[in-house]
Design an enzyme around this catalytic site. Structure first.
Site, PDB file in Angstrom:
ATOM      1  N   ASP A  61       0.767  -1.212   0.032  1.00 16.85           N
ATOM      2  CA  ASP A  61      -0.055  -0.182   0.026  1.00 16.85           C
ATOM      3  C   ASP A  61       0.819   1.286   0.032  1.00 16.85           C
ATOM      4  OD1 ASP A  61       0.805  -0.529   2.579  1.00 16.85           O
ATOM      5  OD2 ASP A  61      -0.587   0.693   3.386  1.00 16.85           O
TER       6      ASP A  61
ATOM      7  N   ASP B 150       8.818   4.256  -0.896  1.00 15.82           N
ATOM      8  CA  ASP B 150       8.208   3.742   0.231  1.00 15.82           C
ATOM      9  C   ASP B 150       6.832   2.985  -0.339  1.00 15.82           C
ATOM     10  OD1 ASP B 150       6.908   3.380   2.840  1.00 15.82           O
ATOM     11  OD2 ASP B 150       6.854   5.384   3.379  1.00 15.82           O
TER      12      ASP B 150
ATOM     13  N   GLU C 148      -0.067  -0.969   6.030  1.00 17.59           N
ATOM     14  CA  GLU C 148       1.074  -0.287   6.789  1.00 17.59           C
ATOM     15  C   GLU C 148       0.860   1.072   6.897  1.00 17.59           C
ATOM     16  OE1 GLU C 148       4.600   1.399   7.992  1.00 17.59           O
ATOM     17  OE2 GLU C 148       3.903   1.955   6.309  1.00 17.59           O
TER      18      GLU C 148
ATOM     19  N   ASP D 292      11.829  -1.480   4.754  1.00 21.45           N
ATOM     20  CA  ASP D 292      10.818  -0.336   4.489  1.00 21.45           C
ATOM     21  C   ASP D 292      11.761   0.912   5.037  1.00 21.45           C
ATOM     22  OD1 ASP D 292       8.871   1.059   4.382  1.00 21.45           O
ATOM     23  OD2 ASP D 292       7.728   0.065   6.251  1.00 21.45           O
TER      24      ASP D 292
ATOM     25  N   THR E  95     -16.829  37.283   8.170  1.00 18.05           N
ATOM     26  CA  THR E  95     -16.600  37.521   9.634  1.00 18.05           C
ATOM     27  C   THR E  95     -17.524  36.559  10.383  1.00 18.05           C
ATOM     28  OG1 THR E  95     -18.434  39.161   9.155  1.00 18.05           O
ATOM     29  CG2 THR E  95     -16.118  39.844   9.327  1.00 18.05           C
TER      30      THR E  95
ATOM     31  N   ARG F 100       5.545  11.025  18.173  1.00 20.86           N
ATOM     32  CA  ARG F 100       6.445   9.846  18.072  1.00 20.86           C
ATOM     33  C   ARG F 100       7.012   9.535  19.322  1.00 20.86           C
ATOM     34  NH1 ARG F 100       6.204   7.875  12.461  1.00 20.86           N
ATOM     35  NH2 ARG F 100       5.360   9.707  11.217  1.00 20.86           N
TER      36      ARG F 100
ATOM     37  N   HIS G 259       5.828   9.961   1.008  1.00 24.98           N
ATOM     38  CA  HIS G 259       4.622  10.789   1.575  1.00 24.98           C
ATOM     39  C   HIS G 259       4.415  12.088   1.029  1.00 24.98           C
ATOM     40  CE1 HIS G 259       4.279   8.237   5.398  1.00 24.98           C
ATOM     41  NE2 HIS G 259       4.809   7.552   4.398  1.00 24.98           N
TER      42      HIS G 259
HETATM   43  N1  BES Z   1       8.629   3.489   5.444  1.00 22.50           N
HETATM   44  C1  BES Z   1       8.088   4.347   6.239  1.00 22.50           C
HETATM   45  C2  BES Z   1       8.821   4.508   7.557  1.00 22.50           C
HETATM   46  C3  BES Z   1      10.369   4.801   7.365  1.00 22.50           C
HETATM   47  C4  BES Z   1      10.665   6.096   6.606  1.00 22.50           C
HETATM   48  C5  BES Z   1      11.430   4.344   7.901  1.00 22.50           C
HETATM   49  C6  BES Z   1      11.685   6.589   6.227  1.00 22.50           C
HETATM   50  C7  BES Z   1      12.612   4.564   7.403  1.00 22.50           C
HETATM   51  C8  BES Z   1      12.781   5.920   6.723  1.00 22.50           C
HETATM   52  C9  BES Z   1       6.752   3.708   6.600  1.00 22.50           C
HETATM   53  O1  BES Z   1       6.048   3.346   5.535  1.00 22.50           O
HETATM   54  C10 BES Z   1       5.869   4.850   7.120  1.00 22.50           C
HETATM   55  O2  BES Z   1       5.392   5.883   6.610  1.00 22.50           O
HETATM   56  N2  BES Z   1       5.285   4.567   8.407  1.00 22.50           N
HETATM   57  C11 BES Z   1       4.631   5.344   8.985  1.00 22.50           C
HETATM   58  C12 BES Z   1       3.672   4.513  10.143  1.00 22.50           C
HETATM   59  C13 BES Z   1       2.583   5.118  10.752  1.00 22.50           C
HETATM   60  C14 BES Z   1       1.356   5.412   9.637  1.00 22.50           C
HETATM   61  C15 BES Z   1       1.837   4.194  11.536  1.00 22.50           C
HETATM   62  C16 BES Z   1       4.929   6.742   9.685  1.00 22.50           C
HETATM   63  O3  BES Z   1       6.141   6.299   9.905  1.00 22.50           O
HETATM   64  O4  BES Z   1       4.283   7.782   9.525  1.00 22.50           O
HETATM   65 ZN    ZN Z   2       5.425   5.357   4.425  1.00 25.97          ZN
END
Ligand code: BES
Ligand code: ZN
Length: 457
Positions: free
Chosen positions: A92, A123, A156, A183, A318, A331, A430
């Site tokens: 995904d 990603d 994910e 990942d 307004t 985080r 992203h």
């Molecule tokens: N692959 C990413 C996390 C990542 C990014 C690890 C860059 C190492 C380097 C993963 O797909 C991701 O984006 N995870 C989300 C998880 C969340 C939706 C629970 C995140 O970190 O925002």
């Molecule tokens: Zn991601």
């Protein structure tokens, strides 16, 4: 054995174009997990993965439905006595919006310079295809030296809500010696990197309600608490003047950084300047007393991911809005717990929200942080593989992003993950114009091939 290594490397070099085409195929499927409108694309992406696993010669390939998106499982267990590797991936992707900021269609992969641009290129469809192709090279040159299982999920990017249940119910099927999780990315194209720590996540929606409906700001301005302002005040109070998160008890469980780890982080080839360049912000900002690498890798944070209230269209109106909403996420680092952070947010609001508004919090998803063993034979095998391909010793880093499955595999399956993928910091994951650097991708496929061979010898 060395003979197979050479044959497999020759196979990789001869098939680069075919690999690149395979990546293009899966990148063309808009498998956006958060959007119900893409349910059919999700199904097609899972089928693409399953078909490719079958074509590799896996002995068993199954697509398991879950409450949301299917899990693809496959196995090849033809190396009795050798270790069993569970290869994790997700098919995904995040939504591609805002579309107008893309230079080419996010789901029509386009090569520009050394990069392939598409949502999911880095990603992590690129990393999933890299693992498939490393296994293909070995299957085509005498067979795998180890047993492999595959767990490729479709949730994910929405926090893996079905995966815990799936792993619990299929713990026997998934039994393995360790997991390979690609990942993630490298610190830079010349700096091979193994990730040994990930942050966790606790995600919330906070809504503040005031008047029963929007009000004329002239007729009623001055008599009620504006919910947008009340929300802004609450958010402002969530940090102190040292940049520390002010939720009660937030740091109680945070594992302090040892001097040894701080010294190691200081030796990484990236520092504040790197973050300035990557972010384009005029200056860095964050918790006092820690370097940027420490703040990203080993300190918890609280961020606003979105804000909505009142009139936001062109022109002016307004109005005192009836409500205001913020998406807020934290985080987390070991040993914080997402459920406890939820309670801490509730307590903060109970103690600080004014009596003239109503508020409500929805907890969206959570994941625990993880730290992996850095001295296992599997990590050694990856260290040697990266050194062979890059000609330099890999760096070990704690990543600021989250991969919920790593912690789930520790608790549910009792296995550690080797976290090593081949994205780069400027891949725009992203974000618009996500890309994969193709020379790094080809190196990654070679490294994964060496890794699998190293597990045997
Ligand atoms: N692959 C990413 C996390 C990542 C990014 C690890 C860059 C190492 C380097 C993963 O797909 C991701 O984006 N995870 C989300 C998880 C969340 C939706 C629970 C995140 O970190 O925002
Ligand atoms: Zn991601």
């Amino acid at each position: 054995m060395n003979n197979q290594r050479e044959q497999a490397l020759a196979y990789l070099r001869a098939h680069r174009d075919a690999f690149r085409r395979a990546l293009g195929e899966i990148l063309s499927i808009p498998s956006v997990s958060t959007d119900p409108a893409h349910a059919e694309d999700i199904r097609r992406a899972a089928a693409w993965v399953a078909d490719n696993l079958r074509a590799l010669g896996m002995q068993r390939v199954d697509v398991f439905p879950t409450e949301r998106h299917p899990v693809v499982y496959a196995e090849w267990l033809g190396a009795p006595g050798a270790p069993t590797v569970l290869i994790y991936g997700h098919y995904d992707v995040q939504p591609a919006e805002p579309l107008e900021l893309w230079e080419s269609d996010p789901f029509q992969p386009a090569e520009r310079g050394e990069n392939l641009y598409a949502r999911g290129a880095s990603d992590m469809k690129g990393q999933v295809v890299a693992a498939l192709k490393a296994v293909e090279a070995l299957m085509q040159t005498g067979g795998l030296p180890v047993n492999v299982k595959w767990l490729i999920e479709g949730e994910e990017e929405i926090g893996s809500p079905s995966l815990g249940k799936f792993m619990t119910e299929h713990a026997d099927l998934l039994a393995c010696d360790f997991a390979l999780n690609p990942d993630s990315g490298l610190l830079g194209k010349d700096w091979p990197t193994i990730t040994y720590g990930l942050r966790g996540l606790a995600y919330f929606e906070l809504r503040v309600h005031g008047p029963a409906h929007d009000l004329h700001s002239g007729l009623y301005g001055g008599v009620v608490h504006n919910p947008a302002i009340a929300l802004a005040e609450l958010i402002a109070g969530m940090h102190d003047d040292q940049g520390r998160v002010a939720l009660p008890g937030f740091y109680d469980r945070v594992r302090p950084l040892s001097d040894e780890e701080r010294a190691e982080m200081a030796r990484l080839p990236v520092a504040d300047q790197h973050y300035l360049e990557q972010t384009g912000a005029p200056a860095l900002y964050g918790e006092a007393g820690y370097t940027a690498n420490e703040r990203v890798g080993a300190r918890p944070t609280l961020d606003v991911n979105g804000l909505l209230s009142g009139f936001t269209g062109p022109g002016s109106k307004t109005v005192i809005p009836a409500w205001a909403m913020a998406k807020i996420s934290c985080r987390l680092v070991p040993d914080q717990r997402p459920e406890e952070v939820h309670q801490q947010l509730l307590r903060y609001l109970e103690e600080n929200a004014p009596a003239d508004i109503r508020w409500e919090v929805t907890s969206m998803h959570g994941a625990a942080a993880s730290i992996s063993d850095r001295h296992s034979p599997a990590i050694r095998a990856m260290e040697r593989a990266l050194e062979t391909v890059w000609g330099t010793r890999p760096f070990f880093r704690r990543e600021g992003g989250s991969i919920p499955v790593v912690g789930q595999m520790q608790t549910i399956l009792g296995v550690e993950s080797v976290i090593c993928g081949f994205g780069l910091p400027d891949d725009n994951v992203h974000a618009p114009n996500e890309k994969q650097h193709l020379p790094t991708w080809y190196r990654g496929i070679e490294a994964l091939t060496h890794f699998l061979l190293n597990l045997k010898s």
